[in-house]
Design a protein around this motif. Structure first.
Motif, PDB file in Angstrom:
ATOM      1  N   MET A 287     -71.781  47.879   9.264  1.00 23.83           N
ATOM      2  CA  MET A 287     -70.535  48.139   8.539  1.00 23.83           C
ATOM      3  C   MET A 287     -70.495  47.320   7.252  1.00 23.83           C
ATOM      4  N   LEU A 288     -69.886  47.899   6.232  1.00 22.08           N
ATOM      5  CA  LEU A 288     -69.845  47.289   4.906  1.00 22.08           C
ATOM      6  C   LEU A 288     -68.476  46.727   4.571  1.00 22.08           C
ATOM      7  N   SER A 289     -67.433  47.336   5.087  1.00 19.62           N
ATOM      8  CA  SER A 289     -66.064  46.919   4.772  1.00 19.62           C
ATOM      9  C   SER A 289     -65.121  47.522   5.802  1.00 19.62           C
ATOM     10  N   GLY A 290     -63.829  47.244   5.650  1.00 18.75           N
ATOM     11  CA  GLY A 290     -62.843  47.805   6.553  1.00 18.75           C
ATOM     12  C   GLY A 290     -62.607  46.932   7.770  1.00 18.75           C
ATOM     13  N   ASP A 291     -61.836  47.461   8.711  1.00 17.42           N
ATOM     14  CA  ASP A 291     -61.436  46.716   9.902  1.00 17.42           C
ATOM     15  C   ASP A 291     -61.630  47.549  11.157  1.00 17.42           C
ATOM     16  N   ILE A 292     -62.133  46.914  12.200  1.00 18.46           N
ATOM     17  CA  ILE A 292     -62.178  47.486  13.541  1.00 18.46           C
ATOM     18  C   ILE A 292     -61.356  46.564  14.433  1.00 18.46           C
TER      19      ILE A 292
END
Length: 214
Positions: A127-132
């Motif tokens: 993953m490169l960015s964002g939220d889980i």
């Protein structure tokens, strides 16, 4: 089915309810802003893939790769999901009110993925960015080879290569509280740990780094 959906949208019928679709694959794919789609039962694989701004709600369970490569919009799954939730997501929000399988948020580039339950292995791979955000347990190799972004887990977890556990800061707490309130998720921000990349350039060994610095 998708032809009929897009035909109805072109006739300014923005709110569409789909009933008795069984577990058809690739339903409500590639829809744009303003569309409001409700799937009353279960869905198959690739439901709401390539979503580009639509609001899509699935009343039951879905198969693999819900929201695959979506660029914007919102997807809400009232049941559980199989593997690959939000694979390659660029932006937008996916909420799963149950459990999810393996490969959640792999290659995530900026989306917000919330699993209100447990997930399987290899979440957030590359993953490169964002939220889980996972309110339950995560499986093995969580955040394996992640390059950016955040993974928040409230339950048990096992981190993968280049994934490091970090303390939540006030910004993290504020973000989680807002998301939980918006989507009626019964979770407390203080119960979560944050997993992020250990190194920003994990694929460079010492020799390559020395060579690059010359």
């Amino acid at each position: 089915m998708n032809v009929e959906i897009k035909k109805a949208l072109s006739e300014n019928k923005k709110s569409i309810k789909l009933e008795n679709t069984g577990k058809l694959d690739s339903i409500a794919v590639g829809l744009g802003p303003g569309a409001e789609i409700t799937l009353t039962g279960d869905g198959g694989d690739f439901v709401a893939a390539l979503n580009n701004g639509a609001s899509i709600e699935i009343g039951g369970n879905v198969g693999r790769y819900v929201g695959d490569n979506m660029t914007s919009g919102e997807i809400i799954v009232r049941g559980s999901a199989d593997d690959g939730v939000g694979f390659g997501t660029y932006n937008g929000t996916i909420i799963v009110n149950g459990n999810a399988g393996n490969a959640v948020g792999q290659l995530n580039k900026g989306g917000v993925l919330v699993i209100d339950g447990n997930i399987g292995d290899l979440a957030g791979l590359y993953m490169l960015s964002g939220d889980i955000i996972v309110t339950g347990d995560a499986g093995e190799d969580t955040g394996d080879w992640m390059i950016g972004g955040n993974i928040y887990v409230a339950g048990k977890y096992q981190t993968g290569t280049n994934a490091a556990v970090k303390e939540l800061d006030p910004e993290d707490n504020e973000k989680l509280i807002k998301i939980f309130k918006t989507h009626n998720i019964n979770a407390n921000a203080e119960d979560f740990v944050k997993i992020g990349p250990q190194e920003l350039r994990p694929f460079y060994g010492k020799d390559e780094e020395e060579e690059a610095s010359k």
